[in-house]
Design a protein around this motif. Structure first.
Motif, PDB file in Angstrom:
ATOM      1  N   ALA A 166      38.942  44.334  42.379  1.00 25.92           N
ATOM      2  CA  ALA A 166      38.861  44.669  43.800  1.00 25.92           C
ATOM      3  C   ALA A 166      39.269  43.502  44.687  1.00 25.92           C
ATOM      4  O   ALA A 166      39.191  43.600  45.912  1.00 25.92           O
ATOM      5  N   GLY A 167      39.696  42.395  44.076  1.00 29.01           N
ATOM      6  CA  GLY A 167      40.119  41.238  44.850  1.00 29.01           C
ATOM      7  C   GLY A 167      38.978  40.463  45.465  1.00 29.01           C
ATOM      8  O   GLY A 167      39.161  39.766  46.473  1.00 29.01           O
ATOM      9  N   THR A 168      37.810  40.562  44.863  1.00 26.47           N
ATOM     10  CA  THR A 168      36.611  39.919  45.402  1.00 26.47           C
ATOM     11  C   THR A 168      36.341  38.607  44.673  1.00 26.47           C
ATOM     12  O   THR A 168      36.398  38.548  43.445  1.00 26.47           O
ATOM     13  N   ALA A 169      36.028  37.573  45.429  1.00 27.01           N
ATOM     14  CA  ALA A 169      35.695  36.290  44.833  1.00 27.01           C
ATOM     15  C   ALA A 169      34.366  36.409  44.092  1.00 27.01           C
ATOM     16  O   ALA A 169      33.360  36.829  44.666  1.00 27.01           O
ATOM     17  N   VAL A 170      34.360  36.049  42.806  1.00 27.88           N
ATOM     18  CA  VAL A 170      33.166  36.217  41.987  1.00 27.88           C
ATOM     19  C   VAL A 170      33.006  35.013  41.071  1.00 27.88           C
ATOM     20  O   VAL A 170      34.003  34.438  40.608  1.00 27.88           O
ATOM     21  N   SER A 171      31.757  34.616  40.838  1.00 23.81           N
ATOM     22  CA  SER A 171      31.479  33.503  39.932  1.00 23.81           C
ATOM     23  C   SER A 171      30.273  33.837  39.087  1.00 23.81           C
ATOM     24  O   SER A 171      29.378  34.573  39.513  1.00 23.81           O
ATOM     25  N   VAL A 172      30.251  33.310  37.876  1.00 29.32           N
ATOM     26  CA  VAL A 172      29.183  33.536  36.918  1.00 29.32           C
ATOM     27  C   VAL A 172      28.435  32.230  36.714  1.00 29.32           C
ATOM     28  O   VAL A 172      29.056  31.166  36.570  1.00 29.32           O
ATOM     29  N   HIS A 173      27.107  32.305  36.676  1.00 30.30           N
ATOM     30  CA  HIS A 173      26.272  31.109  36.619  1.00 30.30           C
ATOM     31  C   HIS A 173      25.277  31.218  35.471  1.00 30.30           C
ATOM     32  O   HIS A 173      24.208  31.837  35.609  1.00 30.30           O
ATOM     33  N   PRO A 174      25.614  30.640  34.319  1.00 31.09           N
ATOM     34  CA  PRO A 174      24.708  30.718  33.168  1.00 31.09           C
ATOM     35  C   PRO A 174      23.375  30.047  33.455  1.00 31.09           C
ATOM     36  O   PRO A 174      23.308  29.014  34.136  1.00 31.09           O
ATOM     37  N   GLY A 175      22.310  30.642  32.928  1.00 33.50           N
ATOM     38  CA  GLY A 175      20.999  30.049  33.043  1.00 33.50           C
ATOM     39  C   GLY A 175      20.755  29.061  31.917  1.00 33.50           C
ATOM     40  O   GLY A 175      21.564  28.930  30.992  1.00 33.50           O
TER      41      GLY A 175
END
Length: 374
Positions: free
Chosen positions: A35-44
């Protein structure tokens, strides 16, 4: 994809609390990327679980967080009439573990994302999806700590726990601990040579329950049911066989505190009772299981007024269940609860959400976007 299709995909991931969640995180990240959305993943720190953060609109403006958790409680009850991890439709109801608590809200936010992306938002909308909320909110503190590097200070956070799309301004705080009593084992024919940990724990629990009952004497907060703090012993474990003196016993205890009362402070008398067992030769242990603060947002606050305008419903003063909202507020971010479904359906067999409830939630999110684009 429509909201029902998205919900079906989310429920198909058996993201039981405490388990790895890489598959659902990867799917949501891929959906946001498409969808062209800025996304980031943050491991715990656990290494196998992650939070996810996405931003629609400008990153340099102050906007709103839509917050939800990706984990669900186990679905081992025999009363399920279908596979809990396969979405089943019956009339206007959609059945599956997490349909109400709270993958329904996640599905609404994701279904709204393509339209939000076309709105040329002046202020951003952020998606903050966490892990292990059902274990006392273990995941979201790491995400909250990272927010200063991810976005400008938010104007508010909407936590989409099931509330019938009625904004909720307050909930109780909670703390849970595990007590451990260690004695000395031996043959049951010679109890004089052992130290029975179960007997010691049973006496301790009797005193703790009496203390818990005294909490009904106040302080009171009439917005809650019950209007006072509470204590419960939820799990007891100990012993191997009836003819062996049990050398270990554990008990899990939780307290729920009304605003103005620290949940941890309610546990101090319990800890004192536990430590006193050392005088009788026992070793003891105290392990914190979870803790989160209560929520208390003024009904005249900007965030509460905004949710009233978006939902067309007056806010509900308080609920007794807990959410991640208190953790956002503790971090200095106004927070409120508002999501589709009914909390009475959560954590039960044949959990469901209604199609109309999803539609109302998606509409609310898109209306928020329209306001931020005006």
């Amino acid at each position: 994809m429509n909201v029902e299709e998205i919900l079906a995909r989310l429920i198909a991931f058996p993201t039981v609390v405490g388990m790895p969640n890489g598959e659902i995180v990867d799917w949501i990240r891929g959906y946001c990327d498409a969808a062209g959305t800025a996304v980031s993943v943050h491991p715990g720190p656990e290494g196998d679980r992650s939070n996810l953060f996405a931003t629609i609109g400008p990153r340099d403006g102050r906007g709103y967080i839509l917050s939800g958790h990706m984990d669900v409680v186990p679905a081992g009850e025999s009363e399920w009439t279908s596979d809990p991890f396969t979405l089943r439709r019956n009339g206007d109801r959609l059945y599956g573990r997490g349909a109400t608590d709270m993958k329904g809200f996640l599905a609404c936010a994701l279904a709204a994302l393509p339209r939000l992306a076309t709105m040329n938002l002046r202020r951003p909308i952020h998606l903050a999806f966490s892990y292990d909320e059902e274990a006392g909110g273990r995941g979201v503190p790491h995400l909250i700590a990272a927010l200063p590097s991810l976005c400008e200070r938010p104007l508010g956070a909407v936590i989409g726990e099931p509330s019938g799309m009625q904004a909720v301004c307050a909930h109780k705080g909670k703390a849970a601990v595990q007590l451990e009593v260690i004695g000395r084992s031996g043959h049951s024919s010679r109890p004089d040579l052992g130290l029975n940990a179960v007997h010691a724990m049973s006496g301790l629990i009797t005193r703790v329950v009496a203390y818990g009952q005294s909490l009904a004497n106040g302080p009171f907060h009439e917005d809650f049911a019950p209007p006072y703090s509470s204590l419960q012993v939820g799990v007891i474990a100990g012993g191997q066989a009836v003819n062996i003196i049990p050398d270990r016993c554990t008990a899990d205890i939780e307290v729920r505190a009304v605003p103005g009362v620290s949940p941890s402070s309610l546990l101090e008398p319990v800890k004192a009772q536990l430590l006193a067992l050392r005088d009788n030769g026992f070793e003891v242990g105290w392990r914190e299981l979870s803790a989160y603060p209560g929520l208390s947002l003024a009904e005249e606050s900007d965030l509460a007024v905004l949710l009233v305008e978006l939902t067309g419903q007056e806010p509900l003063s308080a609920v007794s269940y807990g959410t991640e909202a208190g953790l956002y507020q503790q971090a200095g971010i106004d927070a409120i609860i508002c999501g589709p479904g009914n909390i009475g359906r959560a954590h039960r067999p044949d959990e469901y959400i209604e199609i109309g409830e999803l539609a109302a939630c998606q509409s609310m999110i898109e209306d928020l976007g329209a306001r931020l684009a005006a």
